[in-house]
Design an enzyme around this catalytic site. Structure first.
Site, PDB file in Angstrom:
ATOM      1  N   GLY A  34       0.828  -1.203   0.000  1.00 52.57           N
ATOM      2  CA  GLY A  34       0.000   0.000   0.000  1.00 52.57           C
ATOM      3  C   GLY A  34       0.861   1.251   0.000  1.00 52.57           C
ATOM      4  CB  CYS A  35       4.264   2.077   0.697  1.00 52.31           C
ATOM      5  SG  CYS A  35       3.796   1.803   2.413  1.00 52.31           S
ATOM      6  CB  ALA A  36       4.158   5.033  -4.016  1.00 49.32           C
ATOM      7  CB  SER A  37       8.774   3.692  -2.248  1.00 51.94           C
ATOM      8  OG  SER A  37       8.344   4.191  -1.006  1.00 51.94           O
TER       9      SER A  37
END
Lengths: 141, 406
Positions: free
Chosen positions: A51-54
């Site tokens: 759920g994190c872009a990175s």
């Protein structure tokens, strides 16, 4: 009644003092750089926060005193800085304190939300949610 | 004379600010902004000319149907298709390639049959083929790109064997900008009885396309990248292939007759257009095609070549920036990473504060990311309204990132 740590209050004060976004980013990046990187071996799938872009990893550590401590890392520098802020907010706290903290309000005080892209805000939320889950599991366990 | 400032005036959104800075929109590869002509066509369609299509005999239904169906001919002319029945309306390339996979390929694929594709395909031109691997035992044969990001057509041809049923390649890479010699590939495929599927999502936006000259069986493109509405697009499908295809979605419009114990289908292309379509989106796409045709695809391509050359010089001059792909004749699409610790997400977050919109991530092209040895890149993708000055703003913003993260 303040629920937050001195470390978090210091960050909040410093950020408040910086009035331009470039300086605030610089500060968040510095917080991330100051944080010890996670060894490659601890960057496991179990530690991944989705759920994190990175890529983000959070590793809880055992603390004999029943407090939540953790280390974290990311391949993005701004996100590393956010993890450092969450560390100041949560690490070393009792599970009930962790669960009592209103993360949205506390992070909102830093004015960081408006500087974070939607995807990154989601990442922040995912990290907060992981830490609350860890605290909840400690309470239940 | 290409007057980019006059063109910019046609796009209302380009005059807005982002984070207190003028918007520098360099995320055209993901989706492009819309000219007034498109907005007005859609507004008029809803405000004055709206009804369902193909159904009513009343005035508005006839009018909407005429305007909607006229777009089929516009797209056929735009793509160089000989017959407008070869144009199947849909929501974009993803829908188009999935239709080919389900409608044409799935009934024919036997275990061990091969699908040849390049490593730089977008997931839209990968996942529908993976379905056939997963469900029917198809074998995916991947062809690499070279160090410059070029795809050697001979390498694709060499990958075609007796069990190859389909070759699926992009016309222009959404990550590297590489333009593929699809005509050579399609000619070889045709000689071997292999069906060719071309992903034109980027190419149709940046260069003149002629499917007759390419000689492909299928050519997919997307309206929202072509300055048209999101949810619009079309698939060029050679008539013989359409005759061989089974329908995908079932519902209204695609049938001739439905009884309790039998159905018969409408003629192609309507056979593949079930349900009430995106009427106004398609009308908007027609306006977008009129708009770009009015400027001229050759003129647009020439303008973007100039921007590409300028950006190429500027970006490769930054010795701490790794620009991925250096294909001659590439489109104005630049993927890059920064040496040092800055992640593409860091870069895009910071330059966004300067008003610069780029994409950061894997660009729906994970096999290519793996091939390049990166997890993500930043991508600046230019369009018909971008300027040299915007390249300068990008470069300044990147220099600031280098100072911040380096």
């Amino acid at each position: 009644m303040s629920q937050t740590s001195a470390a978090f209050e210091e960050i909040a004060d410093n950020i408040e003092f910086l009035d331009d976004w470039e300086e605030r980013y610089r500060y968040v990046i510095e917080l991330g750089k100051a944080m010890e990187p996670l060894p490659e071996a601890e960057r496991t799938e179990a530690a991944r926060v989705h759920g994190c872009a990175s890529q983000v990893w959070i590793v809880p550590d055992l603390d004999g005193e029943g407090r939540l401590t953790f280390r974290g890392d990311s391949d993005a520098m701004i996100v590393r800085g956010l993890i450092a802020i969450l560390h100041a907010l949560y690490s070393g706290r009792k599970p009930e304190d962790v669960l009592a903290i209103d993360a949205q309000a506390e992070l909102g005080r830093l004015g960081l939300e408006s500087h974070l892209s939607a995807q990154r805000s989601n990442g922040l939320r995912a990290m907060v949610s992981r830490l609350r889950d860890l605290a909840g599991a400690m309470q239940a366990g | 004379m290409y007057d980019v400032n006059r063109i910019r005036d046609d796009f209302p959104i380009l005059s807005r600010e982002v984070n207190g800075k003028p918007l520098v929109y360099l995320d055209n590869g993901a989706s492009a902004q819309k000219p007034l002509a498109v907005l007005e066509a859609m507004d008029t369609a809803y405000r004055h000319e709206y009804a369902n299509v193909h159904r009513g005999l009343h005035y508005l239904s006839n009018l909407a149907t005429e305007h909607y169906e006229a777009v089929r001919g516009k797209i056929a002319a735009f793509l160089g298709a000989g017959d407008e029945r070869e144009i199947i309306f849909n929501t974009g390339s993803t829908a188009g390639i999935n239709l080919v996979s389900y409608g044409w390929a799935a009934p024919r694929i036997e275990p061990g049959d091969e699908i040849v594709l390049s490593v730089m395909e977008h997931h839209a031109n990968i996942v529908p083929w993976h379905f056939l691997r997963e469900r029917q035992g198809a074998v995916l044969k991947w062809v690499d790109v070279d160090v410059n990001g070029d795809l050697d057509p001979q390498a694709v041809i060499d990958a075609m064997g007796p069990k190859t049923k389909i070759v699926a390649v992009t016309h222009m890479s959404n990550v590297l900008g590489t333009v593929v010699d699809v005509a050579t590939i399609c000619r070889a495929a045709r000689e071997r009885g292999i069906v060719s599927v071309i992903d034109g999502s980027q190419a149709a936006v940046h260069m003149p396309v002629n499917v007759a000259e390419i000689g492909c069986d299928f050519y997919a493109f997307t309206g929202h990248k072509l300055y048209g509405p999101s949810g619009s697009g079309a698939l060029y499908a050679r008539m013989e292939r359409q005759e061989e295809m089974r329908p995908f979605h079932g519902g209204g419009d695609m049938i001739r007759e439905v009884r309790k114990d039998a159905i018969s289908y409408n003629d192609p292309p309507m056979k593949f257009e079930a349900g009430t379509p995106g009427i106004v989106a398609t009308i908007g796409l027609g306006a977008a095609i009129d708009y770009v045709s009015g400027i001229g695809m050759d003129a647009i391509a020439a303008h973007e070549r100039e921007i590409r050359d300028y950006a190429q010089t500027k970006l490769t001059g930054l010795n701490w920036l790794n620009v991925q792909g250096n294909s001659k004749g590439k489109g104005a699409i630049f993927s890059f990473t920064m040496q040092g610790g800055a992640h593409p997400h860091d870069i895009s977050t910071v330059i966004d504060r300067r008003g610069v919109a780029v994409r950061a991530g894997h660009h729906c092209a994970q096999p290519l990311m793996t091939h390049l040895g990166v997890t993500a890149t930043c991508r600046a993708s230019f369009g018909l309204y971008n300027t040299r000055e915007e390249v300068d703003v990008l470069v300044d913003a990147l220099e600031f990132c280098q100072e911040l993260f380096g």
